[in-house]
Scaffold this motif. Sequence first.
Motif, PDB file in Angstrom:
ATOM      1  N   ARG A  37     123.400 120.084  24.553  1.00  0.00           N
ATOM      2  CA  ARG A  37     123.569 119.027  25.553  1.00  0.00           C
ATOM      3  C   ARG A  37     123.141 117.682  24.938  1.00  0.00           C
ATOM      4  O   ARG A  37     123.771 117.221  24.012  1.00  0.00           O
ATOM      5  N   ASP A  38     122.057 117.067  25.419  1.00  0.00           N
ATOM      6  CA  ASP A  38     121.690 115.750  24.889  1.00  0.00           C
ATOM      7  C   ASP A  38     120.495 115.807  23.942  1.00  0.00           C
ATOM      8  O   ASP A  38     119.925 114.771  23.590  1.00  0.00           O
ATOM      9  N   VAL A  39     120.103 116.992  23.523  1.00  0.00           N
ATOM     10  CA  VAL A  39     118.935 117.140  22.649  1.00  0.00           C
ATOM     11  C   VAL A  39     119.390 117.545  21.251  1.00  0.00           C
ATOM     12  O   VAL A  39     119.981 118.612  21.061  1.00  0.00           O
ATOM     13  N   MET A  40     119.109 116.691  20.271  1.00  0.00           N
ATOM     14  CA  MET A  40     119.453 117.005  18.887  1.00  0.00           C
ATOM     15  C   MET A  40     118.323 117.820  18.269  1.00  0.00           C
ATOM     16  O   MET A  40     117.197 117.356  18.147  1.00  0.00           O
ATOM     17  N   PHE A  41     118.646 119.035  17.860  1.00  0.00           N
ATOM     18  CA  PHE A  41     117.616 119.902  17.290  1.00  0.00           C
ATOM     19  C   PHE A  41     117.944 120.351  15.873  1.00  0.00           C
ATOM     20  O   PHE A  41     117.135 121.013  15.217  1.00  0.00           O
ATOM     21  N   GLY A  42     119.154 120.007  15.394  1.00  0.00           N
ATOM     22  CA  GLY A  42     119.553 120.445  14.063  1.00  0.00           C
ATOM     23  C   GLY A  42     120.379 119.406  13.337  1.00  0.00           C
ATOM     24  O   GLY A  42     120.821 118.406  13.922  1.00  0.00           O
ATOM     25  N   LEU A  43     120.568 119.656  12.057  1.00  0.00           N
ATOM     26  CA  LEU A  43     121.303 118.730  11.202  1.00  0.00           C
ATOM     27  C   LEU A  43     122.042 119.547  10.147  1.00  0.00           C
ATOM     28  O   LEU A  43     121.471 120.466   9.549  1.00  0.00           O
ATOM     29  N   ILE A  44     123.315 119.231   9.950  1.00  0.00           N
ATOM     30  CA  ILE A  44     124.109 119.906   8.925  1.00  0.00           C
ATOM     31  C   ILE A  44     124.490 118.880   7.869  1.00  0.00           C
ATOM     32  O   ILE A  44     125.051 117.829   8.184  1.00  0.00           O
ATOM     33  N   ASP A  45     124.165 119.185   6.622  1.00  0.00           N
ATOM     34  CA  ASP A  45     124.490 118.259   5.543  1.00  0.00           C
ATOM     35  C   ASP A  45     124.760 119.040   4.266  1.00  0.00           C
ATOM     36  O   ASP A  45     123.929 119.860   3.848  1.00  0.00           O
ATOM     37  N   ARG A  46     125.927 118.817   3.675  1.00  0.00           N
ATOM     38  CA  ARG A  46     126.307 119.434   2.403  1.00  0.00           C
ATOM     39  C   ARG A  46     126.093 120.951   2.399  1.00  0.00           C
ATOM     40  O   ARG A  46     125.496 121.526   1.489  1.00  0.00           O
ATOM     41  N   GLY A  47     126.577 121.578   3.460  1.00  0.00           N
ATOM     42  CA  GLY A  47     126.537 123.033   3.519  1.00  0.00           C
ATOM     43  C   GLY A  47     125.175 123.626   3.787  1.00  0.00           C
ATOM     44  O   GLY A  47     124.942 124.808   3.512  1.00  0.00           O
ATOM     45  N   THR A  48     124.269 122.829   4.329  1.00  0.00           N
ATOM     46  CA  THR A  48     122.922 123.324   4.625  1.00  0.00           C
ATOM     47  C   THR A  48     122.567 122.988   6.069  1.00  0.00           C
ATOM     48  O   THR A  48     122.863 121.893   6.553  1.00  0.00           O
ATOM     49  N   LEU A  49     121.927 123.938   6.735  1.00  0.00           N
ATOM     50  CA  LEU A  49     121.502 123.749   8.119  1.00  0.00           C
ATOM     51  C   LEU A  49     120.007 123.441   8.153  1.00  0.00           C
ATOM     52  O   LEU A  49     119.199 124.137   7.537  1.00  0.00           O
ATOM     53  N   TYR A  50     119.667 122.382   8.868  1.00  0.00           N
ATOM     54  CA  TYR A  50     118.268 121.974   9.025  1.00  0.00           C
ATOM     55  C   TYR A  50     117.908 122.010  10.501  1.00  0.00           C
ATOM     56  O   TYR A  50     118.736 121.683  11.357  1.00  0.00           O
ATOM     57  N   PHE A  51     116.665 122.395  10.796  1.00  0.00           N
ATOM     58  CA  PHE A  51     116.187 122.406  12.174  1.00  0.00           C
ATOM     59  C   PHE A  51     115.057 121.383  12.351  1.00  0.00           C
ATOM     60  O   PHE A  51     114.315 121.079  11.410  1.00  0.00           O
ATOM     61  N   LYS A  52     114.951 120.905  13.574  1.00  0.00           N
ATOM     62  CA  LYS A  52     113.887 119.969  13.933  1.00  0.00           C
ATOM     63  C   LYS A  52     112.530 120.658  13.824  1.00  0.00           C
ATOM     64  O   LYS A  52     112.368 121.818  14.215  1.00  0.00           O
ATOM     65  N   ALA A  53     111.540 119.911  13.295  1.00  0.00           N
ATOM     66  CA  ALA A  53     110.182 120.451  13.173  1.00  0.00           C
ATOM     67  C   ALA A  53     109.178 119.341  13.430  1.00  0.00           C
ATOM     68  O   ALA A  53     109.455 118.163  13.193  1.00  0.00           O
ATOM     69  N   ASP A  54     108.021 119.717  13.935  1.00  0.00           N
ATOM     70  CA  ASP A  54     106.925 118.768  14.103  1.00  0.00           C
ATOM     71  C   ASP A  54     105.632 119.449  13.675  1.00  0.00           C
ATOM     72  O   ASP A  54     105.658 120.528  13.075  1.00  0.00           O
ATOM     73  N   ASN A  55     104.513 118.831  13.971  1.00  0.00           N
ATOM     74  CA  ASN A  55     103.231 119.389  13.532  1.00  0.00           C
ATOM     75  C   ASN A  55     102.981 120.783  14.088  1.00  0.00           C
ATOM     76  O   ASN A  55     102.257 121.582  13.497  1.00  0.00           O
ATOM     77  N   THR A  56     103.588 121.073  15.227  1.00  0.00           N
ATOM     78  CA  THR A  56     103.395 122.380  15.849  1.00  0.00           C
ATOM     79  C   THR A  56     104.188 123.471  15.140  1.00  0.00           C
ATOM     80  O   THR A  56     103.726 124.608  15.012  1.00  0.00           O
ATOM     81  N   SER A  57     105.386 123.132  14.664  1.00  0.00           N
ATOM     82  CA  SER A  57     106.289 124.161  14.127  1.00  0.00           C
ATOM     83  C   SER A  57     106.547 124.063  12.628  1.00  0.00           C
ATOM     84  O   SER A  57     107.191 124.945  12.050  1.00  0.00           O
ATOM     85  N   ARG A  58     106.052 123.023  11.980  1.00  0.00           N
ATOM     86  CA  ARG A  58     106.387 122.810  10.565  1.00  0.00           C
ATOM     87  C   ARG A  58     105.854 123.913   9.656  1.00  0.00           C
ATOM     88  O   ARG A  58     106.457 124.252   8.631  1.00  0.00           O
ATOM     89  N   LEU A  59     104.736 124.504  10.036  1.00  0.00           N
ATOM     90  CA  LEU A  59     104.093 125.498   9.179  1.00  0.00           C
ATOM     91  C   LEU A  59     105.012 126.679   8.878  1.00  0.00           C
ATOM     92  O   LEU A  59     105.031 127.192   7.753  1.00  0.00           O
ATOM     93  N   GLN A  60     105.800 127.107   9.875  1.00  0.00           N
ATOM     94  CA  GLN A  60     106.653 128.273   9.643  1.00  0.00           C
ATOM     95  C   GLN A  60     107.722 127.983   8.589  1.00  0.00           C
ATOM     96  O   GLN A  60     108.123 128.880   7.836  1.00  0.00           O
ATOM     97  N   PHE A  61     108.172 126.735   8.507  1.00  0.00           N
ATOM     98  CA  PHE A  61     109.129 126.370   7.460  1.00  0.00           C
ATOM     99  C   PHE A  61     108.449 126.384   6.090  1.00  0.00           C
ATOM    100  O   PHE A  61     109.014 126.878   5.110  1.00  0.00           O
ATOM    101  N   GLU A  62     107.251 125.831   6.037  1.00  0.00           N
ATOM    102  CA  GLU A  62     106.530 125.779   4.764  1.00  0.00           C
ATOM    103  C   GLU A  62     106.217 127.181   4.254  1.00  0.00           C
ATOM    104  O   GLU A  62     106.278 127.441   3.047  1.00  0.00           O
ATOM    105  N   GLN A  63     105.889 128.082   5.170  1.00  0.00           N
ATOM    106  CA  GLN A  63     105.568 129.456   4.768  1.00  0.00           C
ATOM    107  C   GLN A  63     106.774 130.183   4.182  1.00  0.00           C
ATOM    108  O   GLN A  63     106.623 131.118   3.393  1.00  0.00           O
TER     109      GLN A  63
END
Length: 306
Positions: A37-63
Amino acid sequence: MGTQVSSFSDYVVTDLLRDVPGIVLRRMFGGHGVYQRDVMFGLIDRGTLYFKADNTSRLQFEQHGSKPFSYQRQGKQTKLTSFWEVPADILDDRLVLVEWVEAALAAARREKSKKEAKISQPKRGLAGVKEKFHQLTKEKQNDLLRDLYKISPDTKTFLESRLLGTASSQHQYIKEMERETIGKIYRKGIPGDISGRAVNSIVSRAWKAEVDLDTMLQLEWLAFRGFQEYLHQFGGGPETFEEMACKHLEAYLLLVRDGVKDKAEQQRRYAEAASHILRHDNMVTDYAEDTFDEIIGARPQEAKNW
């Protein structure tokens, strides 16, 4: 990710995120923003999918060893740490992927809520006052201006001087300075102590009221005279009086040097200041002479005969 870039966006919508309702892609950054709907939570660039992260959720990406989205800007690599690459093993597990989508949506909503709260927060200080003033009707603005004009003699003098530039309003600052300096020293009965704070306040208010050069010259000269003659008259005073005297002498001489265009008038004022310094020999004299020399490039003994 073996899917080609040209079809990757379709692959994300029709396959990877098919279990997530309301997915919409919008072009951005040469790629696509992924919205629910009106909430952007992801980004697609050059064949790669990225998801929104902040201080609460960034750790799972780093792990998972993920990296933040980056792009070239003016020849430099710039990182956008609010979007992180979705790990390949997460893309292969749709149930877990949906959980990551929910986490990305939550991060995006948190950011959106913060921005909305910041926008809705009332402005403070001068910015808030200006905003509220412009929202008033003309009648209310006039009422406010009338109240300000009547609130105190200081505001009345300030408004008249700033808006009308009348000599009488500017002279009020001079009269106030005379009362605070020379008036306290030579008044009948017990003399009063000069208040450095009051003197500085008068000068500051006059500057803000944009008084003319002659008024500022008189104010700085009276301030210097007040502190210097107090020390001369009573043989001493607070330690700050020496510093205050030289501070206002310096301000006066700079105004003469940079503001008075007539050379003869400049010389007259320099000579007057030099004579005054030498005539009142006290603990501030040496400092005053050094200040004079620093600004004018001559000792008072020389300048008094100009």
